[in-house]
Design an enzyme around this catalytic site. Structure first.
Site, PDB file in Angstrom:
ATOM      1  N   HIS A 152       9.369 101.546  64.423  1.00 54.68           N
ATOM      2  CA  HIS A 152      10.040 101.651  65.714  1.00 54.68           C
ATOM      3  C   HIS A 152       9.140 101.250  66.885  1.00 54.68           C
ATOM      4  CE1 HIS A 152       7.807 105.385  66.622  1.00 54.68           C
ATOM      5  NE2 HIS A 152       7.977 105.673  65.344  1.00 54.68           N
ATOM      6  N   ASP A 153       9.752 100.614  67.872  1.00 53.94           N
ATOM      7  CA  ASP A 153       9.121 100.277  69.152  1.00 53.94           C
ATOM      8  C   ASP A 153       8.016  99.234  69.038  1.00 53.94           C
ATOM      9  OD1 ASP A 153      10.520 102.326  70.925  1.00 53.94           O
ATOM     10  OD2 ASP A 153       9.595 103.656  69.447  1.00 53.94           O
ATOM     11  N   GLY A 167       4.435 102.685  64.378  1.00 49.49           N
ATOM     12  CA  GLY A 167       5.206 102.551  65.597  1.00 49.49           C
ATOM     13  C   GLY A 167       4.381 102.060  66.781  1.00 49.49           C
TER      14      GLY A 167
END
Length: 269
Positions: free
Chosen positions: A122-123, A140
């Site tokens: 994520h991100d 992440g």
């Protein structure tokens, strides 16, 4: 050629498919997705909710694109995954959406190749022309610059940055930032000089490469502390944008950069 959807594929009616899209057997495309023109989704691939991709991407079999982030704080919020154009995503790759506490979005540029079994958490942000080799694991919030290459079975710690044209050898652990134009290797990664082959292939002039090398040797192999070396470089007249980017990257590193394997050397070009 018109859009072709195999009868066994499951495509939500709200999914927006462009022209000349091919969807293979047993592929799944969920609601609130956008698939750009000329994209191929191979058999058994999954495109999850809130994923948007540009034109001519190729998603190979069993890849999962846009899955929920592996974050215990995530509560099903609407976050996104955005891919550019002409990316190649190979078998069993997983790419997850952003988190509300992060950017809210995972972003993949254009013309990237993400090889089999790789994971993009994520991100993360991948710039254009990035290559992730088989089984690379990005935690992440990792950022990769243009033309960065990460070798097979590497693990990159969360919030690390990897600069433009950096090259990371296979099976390297990356706990800190990797400056642009550099090579890194080792179980606990360290810098191993410049990615000279990559820089030459990029069309960079000999003068620019020499200037980057001088900056690298001053920062990492001079015997100065990092802050002292940066002050020395700031005192030199330099108008080469690649060197300025190199120095700015190091100066603004929040996690700190990897050390050079020869960091005790007193040599300066």
């Amino acid at each position: 050629m018109s859009t072709q959807i195999h009868p066994s594929a499951v495509v939500d009616p709200s999914a927006q498919l462009g022209k000349n899209v091919t969807v293979g057997p047993y592929a799944i495309i969920e609601a609130d997705t956008v698939i750009g023109d000329g994209t191929t989704i191979d058999a058994f691939a999954q495109i999850k909710q809130y994923t948007t991709m540009g034109a001519e991407n190729h998603i190979h079999s069993h890849a999962l694109i846009g899955g929920d982030p592996q974050d215990i704080k995530f509560g099903g919020e609407k976050t996104t995954l955005v891919l550019g154009d002409r990316n190649i995503i190979r078998e069993f790759t997983t790419i997850h959406r952003g988190t509300p506490e992060g950017r809210g979005e995972t972003n993949i540029g254009s013309e990237c190749m993400i090889m089999a079994y790789a994971h993009v958490a994520h991100d993360c942000h991948l710039s254009d022309n990035v290559i992730l080799t088989n089984c690379v694991m990005l935690a992440g919030h990792v950022d990769l610059g243009v033309h960065a290459v990460v070798g097979g079975m590497c693990g990159v710690h969360q919030f690390c940055r990897i600069g433009d044209y950096a090259f990371i050898a296979g099976m390297t652990g990356v706990p800190n930032d990797v400056p642009p134009f550099c090579m890194a290797a080792g179980t606990r990664g360290s810098l191993r000089g410049l990615n000279s082959i990559g820089l030459r292939r990029s069309g960079m002039t000999s003068e620019t490469i020499r200037a980057i090398k001088h900056a690298y040797m001053t920062i990492f192999r001079s015997g100065y502390t990092r802050s002292e070396a940066l002050e020395v470089m700031k005192g030199e007249e330099n108008k080469i944008k690649e060197v300025e980017y190199f120095l700015d990257f190091i100066s603004n590193s929040e996690r700190g950069c990897l050390n050079d394997v020869s960091k005790n050397s007193k040599h300066v070009d």
